[in-house]
Structures are given as structure tokens and as C-alpha cells.
Design a protein around this motif. Sequence first.
Motif, PDB file in Angstrom:
ATOM      1  N   ARG A  91      10.165   2.761   0.129  1.00 20.72           N
ATOM      2  CA  ARG A  91       9.464   3.333  -1.011  1.00 20.72           C
ATOM      3  C   ARG A  91      10.301   4.395  -1.726  1.00 20.72           C
ATOM      4  O   ARG A  91      10.451   4.372  -2.928  1.00 20.72           O
ATOM      5  CB  ARG A  91       8.133   3.953  -0.574  1.00 20.72           C
ATOM      6  N   PRO A  94       0.827  -1.216   0.000  1.00 18.38           N
ATOM      7  CA  PRO A  94       0.000   0.000   0.000  1.00 18.38           C
ATOM      8  C   PRO A  94       0.861   1.266   0.000  1.00 18.38           C
ATOM      9  O   PRO A  94       1.908   1.316   0.648  1.00 18.38           O
ATOM     10  CB  PRO A  94      -0.802  -0.108   1.299  1.00 18.38           C
ATOM     11  N   THR A  95       0.430   2.284  -0.724  1.00 16.47           N
ATOM     12  CA  THR A  95       1.210   3.517  -0.835  1.00 16.47           C
ATOM     13  C   THR A  95       1.379   4.229   0.504  1.00 16.47           C
ATOM     14  O   THR A  95       2.278   5.045   0.654  1.00 16.47           O
ATOM     15  CB  THR A  95       0.577   4.486  -1.852  1.00 16.47           C
ATOM     16  N   SER A  96       0.540   3.905   1.476  1.00 17.51           N
ATOM     17  CA  SER A  96       0.662   4.530   2.801  1.00 17.51           C
ATOM     18  C   SER A  96       1.852   3.984   3.592  1.00 17.51           C
ATOM     19  O   SER A  96       2.220   4.550   4.614  1.00 17.51           O
ATOM     20  CB  SER A  96      -0.623   4.318   3.593  1.00 17.51           C
ATOM     21  N   ILE A  97       2.454   2.912   3.116  1.00 20.86           N
ATOM     22  CA  ILE A  97       3.609   2.319   3.809  1.00 20.86           C
ATOM     23  C   ILE A  97       4.889   2.839   3.167  1.00 20.86           C
ATOM     24  O   ILE A  97       5.159   2.584   1.996  1.00 20.86           O
ATOM     25  CB  ILE A  97       3.548   0.779   3.767  1.00 20.86           C
ATOM     26  N   ALA A  98       5.675   3.586   3.951  1.00 23.70           N
ATOM     27  CA  ALA A  98       6.914   4.184   3.445  1.00 23.70           C
ATOM     28  C   ALA A  98       8.076   3.195   3.489  1.00 23.70           C
ATOM     29  O   ALA A  98       8.938   3.212   2.623  1.00 23.70           O
ATOM     30  CB  ALA A  98       7.265   5.433   4.254  1.00 23.70           C
TER      31      ALA A  98
END
Length: 75
Positions: free
Chosen positions: A66, A12-16
Motif C-alpha cells: 500500500r 481493503p485499506t486495513s491490508i498494508a
Amino acid sequence: MPNKNGLENWVPTSIAYGFLDFTPYNKQFNYPTTPFLLKSPMHFTIPARVAPIPWNLVYDGLFFIRDTQATKKSE
């Protein structure tokens, strides 16, 4: 740029950043051998070649970051 069907786009893009542990995954799914795409260390040395192999059987896990940055030599 990661492949649109690669592991980097499954996170998920919310996970850096984080650690992906393949051990529980392998045990739960009986060591699956289905290949998947991942920007592996070779993607810098062999442009445009991202090998679809079962990375969960190559690595026990991997660190996911990311947004990476180049390091600078200290003076």
C-alpha cells in the motif's frame, strides 16, 4: 494515485501488504478475460496511461504494498 476503479482500491485499506495469487481466481472463474485497471510497471514510464487488460492472465500473482518508499543508496 491509483484509478478509483483499479485493483489497488479493491484491496481493503486495513491490508498494508500481501501477495495476490491469481491462480485460484483463474481456476475458479475459468480464466476470465475481463480487463481491469492496475498500476503496472509502465505507469511510471508512460504518465496517465494505465492499460485496462486482464492482468490475471499476464501475471500469476503480484505483491501488493500500500505505501511504498524510495530506496536510498548505502554509503
